[in-house]
Design a protein around this motif. Structure first.
Motif, short mmCIF file in Angstrom:
data_model
loop_
_atom_site.label_atom_id
_atom_site.label_comp_id
_atom_site.label_asym_id
_atom_site.label_seq_id
_atom_site.Cartn_x
_atom_site.Cartn_y
_atom_site.Cartn_z
N VAL A 144 -15.44 -0.71 -8.08
CA VAL A 144 -15.62 -2.13 -8.35
C VAL A 144 -14.27 -2.80 -8.60
CG1 VAL A 144 -16.53 -3.81 -10.01
CG2 VAL A 144 -17.96 -1.90 -9.22
N GLY A 145 -13.42 -2.18 -9.42
CA GLY A 145 -12.11 -2.76 -9.71
C GLY A 145 -11.22 -2.83 -8.49
N TYR A 146 -11.23 -1.76 -7.69
CA TYR A 146 -10.38 -1.70 -6.49
C TYR A 146 -10.80 -2.76 -5.47
CZ TYR A 146 -7.77 0.61 -2.68
OH TYR A 146 -6.90 0.90 -1.65
N VAL A 147 -12.10 -2.81 -5.19
CA VAL A 147 -12.61 -3.77 -4.21
C VAL A 147 -12.41 -5.21 -4.70
CG1 VAL A 147 -14.68 -4.60 -3.04
CG2 VAL A 147 -14.25 -2.14 -3.21
N THR A 148 -12.68 -5.44 -5.98
CA THR A 148 -12.53 -6.79 -6.53
C THR A 148 -11.08 -7.27 -6.43
OG1 THR A 148 -14.36 -6.44 -8.08
CG2 THR A 148 -12.81 -8.21 -8.59
N LEU A 149 -10.14 -6.39 -6.77
CA LEU A 149 -8.72 -6.76 -6.70
C LEU A 149 -8.33 -7.14 -5.28
CD1 LEU A 149 -5.83 -6.97 -7.83
CD2 LEU A 149 -5.59 -4.52 -7.38
N LEU A 150 -8.71 -6.32 -4.31
CA LEU A 150 -8.30 -6.58 -2.93
C LEU A 150 -8.97 -7.83 -2.35
CD1 LEU A 150 -8.13 -3.02 -1.31
CD2 LEU A 150 -6.29 -4.39 -2.31
N LEU A 151 -10.28 -7.97 -2.56
CA LEU A 151 -10.99 -9.10 -1.96
C LEU A 151 -10.72 -10.41 -2.67
CD1 LEU A 151 -14.45 -7.55 -1.02
CD2 LEU A 151 -12.49 -8.02 0.46
N SER A 152 -10.24 -10.35 -3.91
CA SER A 152 -9.89 -11.60 -4.60
C SER A 152 -8.54 -12.14 -4.14
CB SER A 152 -9.85 -11.36 -6.11
OG SER A 152 -8.81 -10.45 -6.45
N VAL A 153 -7.78 -11.31 -3.45
CA VAL A 153 -6.44 -11.70 -3.00
C VAL A 153 -6.35 -11.77 -1.47
CG1 VAL A 153 -3.99 -11.07 -3.00
CG2 VAL A 153 -5.38 -10.68 -5.05
N LEU A 154 -6.97 -10.81 -0.80
CA LEU A 154 -6.81 -10.67 0.65
C LEU A 154 -8.10 -10.99 1.38
CD1 LEU A 154 -4.93 -7.22 0.58
CD2 LEU A 154 -3.88 -9.48 0.86
N PRO A 188 -11.00 -10.07 4.13
CA PRO A 188 -11.63 -8.76 4.34
C PRO A 188 -10.85 -7.86 5.29
CG PRO A 188 -13.30 -10.47 4.32
CD PRO A 188 -11.97 -11.17 4.26
N GLY A 189 -10.30 -8.43 6.36
CA GLY A 189 -9.54 -7.62 7.32
C GLY A 189 -8.28 -7.05 6.71
N LYS A 190 -7.54 -7.87 5.97
CA LYS A 190 -6.31 -7.39 5.34
C LYS A 190 -6.63 -6.41 4.20
CE LYS A 190 -3.45 -11.49 6.33
NZ LYS A 190 -4.48 -12.42 6.82
N ALA A 191 -7.71 -6.69 3.48
CA ALA A 191 -8.12 -5.78 2.40
C ALA A 191 -8.46 -4.40 2.96
CB ALA A 191 -9.31 -6.35 1.65
N LEU A 192 -9.16 -4.37 4.09
CA LEU A 192 -9.50 -3.10 4.72
C LEU A 192 -8.23 -2.38 5.19
CD1 LEU A 192 -11.60 -1.12 5.80
CD2 LEU A 192 -11.71 -2.49 7.91
N ALA A 193 -7.29 -3.15 5.77
CA ALA A 193 -6.03 -2.55 6.22
C ALA A 193 -5.26 -1.95 5.05
CB ALA A 193 -5.18 -3.61 6.93
N ALA A 231 0.83 -1.21 0.00
CA ALA A 231 0.00 0.00 0.00
C ALA A 231 0.86 1.26 0.00
CB ALA A 231 -0.92 0.00 1.23
N VAL A 232 2.10 1.13 0.48
CA VAL A 232 3.01 2.29 0.51
C VAL A 232 3.38 2.73 -0.91
CG1 VAL A 232 5.22 3.18 1.33
CG2 VAL A 232 3.86 1.66 2.79
N PRO A 233 3.97 1.83 -1.76
CA PRO A 233 4.22 2.26 -3.14
C PRO A 233 2.93 2.59 -3.90
CG PRO A 233 4.66 -0.09 -2.90
CD PRO A 233 4.48 0.48 -1.52
N ALA A 234 1.83 1.93 -3.55
CA ALA A 234 0.56 2.25 -4.21
C ALA A 234 0.17 3.70 -3.95
CB ALA A 234 -0.55 1.32 -3.72
#
Length: 343
Positions: free
Chosen positions: A205-215, A217-222, A68-71
């Motif tokens: 939609v793209g942002y949430v889909t990317l995070l929840l498909s990999v992480l 929910p807790g890590k995605a929120l973090a 998330a830092v380089p992002a």
């Protein structure tokens, strides 16, 4: 490159700004740099794509949250390009610049291009004007003691301590930008609203889909919280030193010309290559305000010409280091809250 030597007869015959504008044009500093922008955009997109790929490869791990830092850093680079498209620095037509702005702001950042452009252009037209510049209007923070005196309740407490709270509050700016973008949709005309809303929705939609498909929910929120906190902090640290603590025109006073209005309300930040990169070249804020359609990469080249012209016309040209710029800005905010602390 020639120095800005402006004869007295030429200055008094017309605007103090006109001789400087002629010199800048003669030097070719207003010419578009499409190749440079094409390269910059390509690098930014590749960096953002690499960050997204790294998140996928890291999988459901807390290590992924570190990306998330380089992002946040590369999101700020995307924001700089969106900013430049709003100033018509990149393409020759309004339509092309708008398309670039919509793609960079709405689609990639989830931030309304129309909202930002409207707000930012009003700021450029009347920087630090308490009645006309939205950046010094009453919000979470205030910029004059007259504004501070009208604060009530919890807002009054914030104003008392706003200098100390400034950087922590910037951690919320990334989310505040998106909230303001959604609210602004009501102001827009129907066609513009639908385009902006559709691209904002695609981003979410793209942002949430990317995070929840990999992480999880807790890590995605973090990840999302760290990303937006650092993104807002980065942008705030870029824009805060440019005007805070500088002259503020008296709404009932004399009318300033373009040169004076832009120069005395702006502050440059010096510091070399790293500062230029961190602030995207917008640390040459005086030059940017005088020539908002000048490509960002050329602002540093205009600096010696503008500085010499200001010296010749007797205008103060304010320039300081990065740390001192924050000290001056925070000092102004601290002074604004002083009467409330005295209570």
């Amino acid at each position: 490159m020639r120095q800005a030597t402006t004869p007295l007869a030429e200055r008094t015959a017309g605007s103090d700004f006109a001789p400087l504008l002629r010199l800048i044009r003669e030097e070719g500093l207003l010419d578009r740099r499409r190749g440079r922008y094409a390269f910059t955009i390509a690098v930014d997109l590749l960096a953002l794509a690499a960050t997204a790929s790294g998140t996928v490869l890291a999988g459901n791990s807390w290590w992924a949250v570190l990306l998330a830092v380089p992002a946040a850093v590369f999101s700020a680079r995307i924001a700089f390009v969106g900013h430049d498209s709003g100033h018509a620095q990149i393409a020759a037509t309004r339509r092309a610049n708008r398309v670039l702005g919509l793609l960079h702001a709405n689609l990639l950042l989830g931030m309304s291009y129309a909202w930002w452009n409207d707000k930012h252009n009003r700021h450029h037209a009347n920087p630090n004007h308490i009645d006309k510049d939205p950046d010094v209007g009453v919000g979470a923070l205030v910029w004059t003691q007259r504004q501070a005196a009208k604060r009530q309740g919890f807002a009054r407490w914030i104003t008392r301590h706003q200098a100390r709270l400034f950087f922590p509050m910037l951690l919320l700016e990334g989310i505040a930008l998106k909230v303001s973008s959604v609210r602004d949709l009501k102001r827009q005309e129907a066609r513009e609203r639908w385009v902006e809303a559709a691209l904002l929705a695609l981003h979410v939609v793209g942002y949430v889909t990317l995070l929840l498909s990999v992480l999880s929910p807790g890590k995605a929120l973090a990840f999302a919280l760290v990303h937006h906190a650092l993104f807002g902090l980065h942008l705030g640290m870029v824009f805060a030193p440019n005007h805070k603590g500088m002259d503020m025109p008296d709404p009932d006073g004399e009318r300033w010309g373009h040169l004076r209005r832009q120069v005395v309300t702006s502050r440059n930040v010096r510091g070399g290559v790293l500062t230029d990169w961190f602030m995207g070249g917008l640390n040459y804020q005086i030059e940017h305000h005088l020539f908002p359609n000048m490509p960002r990469a050329r602002l540093r080249l205009a600096r010696p010409l503008v500085r010499a012209h200001c010296r010749a016309t007797g205008l103060p040209y304010t320039e300081t280091g990065l740390i001192d710029s924050y000290r001056q800005a925070l000092g102004h905010m601290h002074e604004v809250g002083a009467p409330l602390r005295a209570e």
